[in-house]
Structure formats: structure tokens, C-alpha cells
Design a protein around this motif. Structure first.
Motif, PDB file in Angstrom:
ATOM      1  N   ARG A 265       0.846  -1.194   0.000  1.00  0.00           N
ATOM      2  CA  ARG A 265       0.000   0.000   0.000  1.00  0.00           C
ATOM      3  C   ARG A 265       0.881   1.244   0.000  1.00  0.00           C
ATOM      4  N   ALA A 266       0.323   2.362  -0.461  1.00  0.00           N
ATOM      5  CA  ALA A 266       1.094   3.607  -0.530  1.00  0.00           C
ATOM      6  C   ALA A 266       1.621   4.010   0.842  1.00  0.00           C
ATOM      7  N   SER A 267       0.819   3.805   1.878  1.00  0.00           N
ATOM      8  CA  SER A 267       1.236   4.181   3.230  1.00  0.00           C
ATOM      9  C   SER A 267       2.468   3.410   3.671  1.00  0.00           C
ATOM     10  N   ASP A 268       2.619   2.169   3.201  1.00  0.00           N
ATOM     11  CA  ASP A 268       3.796   1.366   3.526  1.00  0.00           C
ATOM     12  C   ASP A 268       4.951   1.665   2.569  1.00  0.00           C
ATOM     13  N   LEU A 269       4.609   1.811   1.286  1.00  0.00           N
ATOM     14  CA  LEU A 269       5.627   2.088   0.270  1.00  0.00           C
ATOM     15  C   LEU A 269       6.415   3.346   0.624  1.00  0.00           C
ATOM     16  N   LEU A 270       5.715   4.425   0.958  1.00  0.00           N
ATOM     17  CA  LEU A 270       6.361   5.717   1.173  1.00  0.00           C
ATOM     18  C   LEU A 270       7.062   5.823   2.522  1.00  0.00           C
ATOM     19  N   ASN A 271       6.969   4.774   3.321  1.00  0.00           N
ATOM     20  CA  ASN A 271       7.645   4.781   4.616  1.00  0.00           C
ATOM     21  C   ASN A 271       8.856   3.855   4.656  1.00  0.00           C
ATOM     22  N   ILE A 272       9.131   3.156   3.537  1.00  0.00           N
ATOM     23  CA  ILE A 272      10.307   2.295   3.542  1.00  0.00           C
ATOM     24  C   ILE A 272      11.570   3.165   3.423  1.00  0.00           C
ATOM     25  N   THR A 273      12.640   2.686   4.021  1.00  0.00           N
ATOM     26  CA  THR A 273      13.921   3.385   3.966  1.00  0.00           C
ATOM     27  C   THR A 273      15.007   2.364   3.619  1.00  0.00           C
ATOM     28  N   ILE A 289       6.664  -3.832   7.850  1.00  0.00           N
ATOM     29  CA  ILE A 289       5.545  -4.114   8.762  1.00  0.00           C
ATOM     30  C   ILE A 289       4.373  -3.281   8.276  1.00  0.00           C
ATOM     31  N   GLN A 290       3.368  -3.952   7.732  1.00  0.00           N
ATOM     32  CA  GLN A 290       2.240  -3.235   7.131  1.00  0.00           C
ATOM     33  C   GLN A 290       1.447  -2.480   8.190  1.00  0.00           C
ATOM     34  N   ARG A 291       1.225  -1.206   7.936  1.00  0.00           N
ATOM     35  CA  ARG A 291       0.592  -0.339   8.936  1.00  0.00           C
ATOM     36  C   ARG A 291      -0.858  -0.727   9.188  1.00  0.00           C
ATOM     37  N   LYS A 292      -1.553  -1.141   8.148  1.00  0.00           N
ATOM     38  CA  LYS A 292      -2.982  -1.450   8.303  1.00  0.00           C
ATOM     39  C   LYS A 292      -3.208  -2.765   9.037  1.00  0.00           C
ATOM     40  N   THR A 293      -2.476  -3.800   8.652  1.00  0.00           N
ATOM     41  CA  THR A 293      -2.707  -5.132   9.215  1.00  0.00           C
ATOM     42  C   THR A 293      -1.710  -5.506  10.301  1.00  0.00           C
TER      43      THR A 293
END
Length: 443
Positions: A265-273, A289-293
Motif C-alpha cells: 500500500r502507498a502508506s507502507d511504500l512511502l515509509n520504507i527506507t 511491517i504493514q501499517r494497516k494489518t
């Protein structure tokens, strides 16, 4: 026709409470306290206050106002099939004199705010955690605005949990779809929110209407959904386009190529480093670590150009809103122009007009419909039937195959597992020497 009478209640106090009796035929006969009181000597045989001083004159006027208000609301109730009971009568009295307190826990909007205010200490359903996500809080805030809009423009009163019966839900649904022109998916989500808030209130022993357990959300059917993805060929077209020169667009291209390869998801994609990347045996692994699940997912990165980007040219972070703008421009420059059917938000919606907040279905150049959500769907669609579905599900985070297939608008292929078994069987036995051969007995 309703028979409305005011009465003095028995009391040891000098001023006696005034109640109102609301009677219709033999089936409806309810009484509630008006909140007013008067000395018995100032009460007339016509069951109204004497007009012997300014206070009693005002009280006399207030009771007549209530009588007229109840008659009007009863006529409305007849068209709504509303149950006339003591709660209804008490609620009308409070509405008439605007006595509903903002802190009243029985009011729907107030309980939504209660959930928002206590978001960081709320237990997450089904998980051993507290604190709901920022995106979920934002969802509650939006839902509260919708409820307040409905109260203000449609029903002209605050919604109590006991008001939420089948008639209310039907009218609210009609308003969402036909008045506010929200999509079926968005409208169905608001009904899910309504049920969630009602059930939460019930857990806190707030009185609710028994109907709340029957509230059901809904979504568009597969035939009504439009899945917009980027194929492998289109991704290569984007990757090799030499007309993309703007720094923001070059950065967006990197996110497109990474996003369509890792399926998050975009919320996870844009938080990877870069710290989320590790190597084993010369291969690249990405831990998320998926934020939603809250699922821990590991993705193997093997595509050469994506490996290069993540190792040497890692993109800088940008907001989802900005990225959505940039990726459309990138796809336009790369001439992702195929006309596809889809839905776009009405341009008037940008002017903050609630009635225009809807999507218009039409055929558009594909670049106009690409969003960050297309990345995850592209990954799932591109690799479906090329990689075992069970593996893809572990990466995308879907809980079961049926949800994954619905996500990419695919029907269950009953032969898929059988074909997969035979493929693996053939590989396992490809290099084996021929074994014992069964020879049938000759007759």
C-alpha cells in the motif's frame, strides 16, 4: 389525530412538575416530564398556567409551543413509520426547547468525537494492541462531518442512537447516494462506520436501537469496478522514457517502479527506507511491517533496475497527494495513453461543494486514472498465474485467496492448483532416471 394534554404530577414540593400526555387511539399512550413546574394555585381547569404574571405567561406560551411542535413532529413520524414511545416524546420535548446537551452520550456525533478523542488508548479489535491508526482517526473525523451535514441539511435535528432504526438507515443511505452523489463504495463504508460506532456505544452500555445489529454496508459489484494497472510493457515504457527530466517526476518514476514490484500500500511504500533493506547470499530483501494489518512481510527484490534504484538511487519521501499528482504527469510524458474506462472525481469537488463529491464514469487516457493504489494492483495483476497465489498473498497481505482475487477482479480458477502441482511434479522428476516400469500381463 393526537390528543395532547398537560398535567400536574403529584409532589410534596410547592411547585409541581408538569407532564405531557400524548395519546393516539388505543395503541399509543405515553407520558413524559416537560421539565417545567408550577404552583398548583396557578394551574387552570383547562390544564394550562394562568396568565397572572410574566413568568406564568411565558410558561403558558411555552406549553402551547410544545403542543404545536408535537403535532408537527407526529405528522412527520407518520410518514417515517417512527415508533412513538416515551423516548420519542422526551426527545421531542428536548428538541423543542433545544435542551440537548453537547455532552449527551446518547447522541451519535458526540460518541464519534469520543472515539476520536480517545484514539490513542482504544484497543484495536482482534489485536493485542491499543491505539488506532491516524488514517482510521481521519476516517472517523470525515464520518462525523457527514453525520453533522446530514443533521443540518436533511433532518434538522441531532441523531440519537435510539433513532437509528431501519427507516433511518434507509433514508440515510438514500441521502448518501442520491443527494450527496457519493459512490456505492463510499456510501457503503459510511454505513459500516455507522454500525461500528453504534456497537461501540452499546459496549459502553449506552442505549441503542436493537436494529443496529442489522445495519450492513455494501460495495460495487465486480462489474461496476474498474481496475487500472500498469502492465510490464507499460512499466518498461515509463522506465526508458528519456523525456522525464524534472526532479520531482524522476523521483516519482522511481516510486512507480518500486511500488509495482513490491506490492505494498502507498502508506507502507512511502515509509520504507534503506534501513529496511538487507542482503543474504548476494540477494536483496525488503522487510516491511504493514501499517494497516500490522503483518510483517518480507519481499525478495530481484528485478535488476529496481535493485539498482533501491541500492544506489533511493527516492526521497513525498506525500501521497503530491505523488499522485507527479505519477500522472510521469505517465502522461511516457505516453501511457490507452483509453480505458474508469471514474474520475468531479472537478467541481475541488471547490468544496459536498453535492459534487462524486466520480464521473467515462473513458479516459490511462495516465489520468493512475494513482498510488495502482502500484499494488499492478503487482498483483502482473504476477498472477506467474507466481503461486499463496506467495503473492503473503506479499500483498490479503488474508485469503478470495479477497486477493476480488482485489484484481479475477474469478477463482479451479484448475490453477492442479496445473501448479503438475508443473512442480514435472520439475521434481525432470532429471530423475526412469524407475520401475509396470508391465501388464499378456494373455
Amino acid at each position: 389525530m393526537a390528543n395532547i394534554q398537560f398535567r400536574l404530577q403529584s409532589s410534596t414540593k410547592e411547585k409541581k412538575p408538569i407532564s405531557v400526555r400524548f395519546k393516539v387511539g388505543r395503541k399509543t399512550d405515553v407520558t413524559a416530564n416537560t421539565g417545567f413546574s408550577i404552583n398548583e394555585k396557578d394551574w387552570t381547569e383547562t390544564n394550562l398556567p394562568k396568565k397572572n404574571n410574566d413568568v406564568n405567561k411565558l410558561l403558558h406560551k411555552s406549553l402551547l409551543k410544545l403542543q404545536s411542535f408535537l403535532e408537527d413532529r407526529y405528522n412527520e413520524a407518520l410518514t417515517d413509520s417512527t415508533v412513538i414511545d416515551k423516548f420519542w416524546l422526551s426527545n421531542q420535548i428536548n428538541e423543542c426547547f433545544e435542551r440537548v446537551e453537547k455532552k449527551d452520550t446518547g447522541i451519535l456525533a458526540n460518541h464519534i468525537q469520543f472515539i476520536i478523542d480517545n484514539a490513542n488508548t482504544r484497543k484495536v479489535s482482534g489485536r493485542n494492541q491499543i491505539g488506532i491508526s491516524k488514517s482510521r482517526v481521519k476516517g472517523y473525523e470525515t464520518f462525523k462531518k457527514i453525520i453533522e451535514d446530514y443533521q443540518k441539511t436533511a433532518i434538522k435535528k441531532q441523531i440519537h442512537f435510539l433513532d437509528i432504526n431501519k427507516t433511518f438507515v434507509d433514508k440515510f443511505t438514500n441521502w448518501l447516494i442520491n443527494t450527496r452523489n457519493y459512490s456505492k463504495n463510499y456510501s457503503g463504508k459510511q454505513l459500516d462506520n455507522l454500525k461500528t460506532v453504534c456497537l461501540d456505544a452499546e459496549k459502553l452500555e449506552i442505549k441503542t436501537n436493537p436494529y443496529i445489529k442489522q445495519i450492513e454496508g455494501f460495495a460495487e459489484s465486480n462489474e461496476e469496478r474498474f481496475i487500472v494497472t500498469l502492465s510490464f510493457d507499460e512499466l518498461e515504457q515509463i522506465r526508458t522514457c528519456n523525456k522525464i527530466t524534472n526532479d520531482a517526476h524522476l523521483n516519482a518514476r522511481k516510486w512507480i517502479l518500486i511500488g509495482c514490484e513490491i506490492g505494498q500500500r502507498a502508506s507502507d511504500l512511502l515509509n520504507i527506507t534503506k534501513e529496511d533493506i538487507r542482503y543474504k547470499g548476494g540477494r536483496m530483501y525488503l522487510d516491511v511491517i504493514q501499517r494497516k494489518t500490522k503483518k510483517s512481510v518480507t519481499i525478495g527484490i530481484i528485478n535488476p533496475y529496481v535493485v539498482d534504484i533501491m541500492k544506489n538511487e533511493f527516492p526521497y519521501k513525498v506525500s501521497t497527494q503530491k505523488l499522485n499528482e507527479h505519477i500522472k504527469k510521469v505517465c502522461e510524458i511516457a505516453e501511457i495513453n490507452e483509453k480505458v474506462e474508469g471514474k474520475k472525481l468531479n472537478p467541481e469537488a475541488k471547490k468544496n461543494k459536498p453535492e459534487t463529491m462524486r466520480k464521473i464514469q467515462n473513458f479516459y487516457p490511462k495516465w489520468e486514472l493512475i494513482t498510488t493504489h495502482s502500484f499494488r494492483r499492478s503487482f498483483a495483476s502482473n504476477y498472477y498465474k506467474k507466481i503461486p497465489t499463496a506467495v503473492l498473498i503473503q506479499i500483498t497481505g490479503h488474508s485469503k485467496e478470495s479477497l486477493f482475487l476480488n482485489y484484481i477482479n479475477q474469478r477463482e480458477d479451479k484448475d490453477a492448483n492442479a496445473d501448479l502441482f503438475m508443473q512442480f511434479y514435472e520439475r521434481l522428476n525432470k532429471d530423475k532416471e526412469p524407475g520401475m516400469t509396470v508391465i501388464r500381463n499378456a494373455q
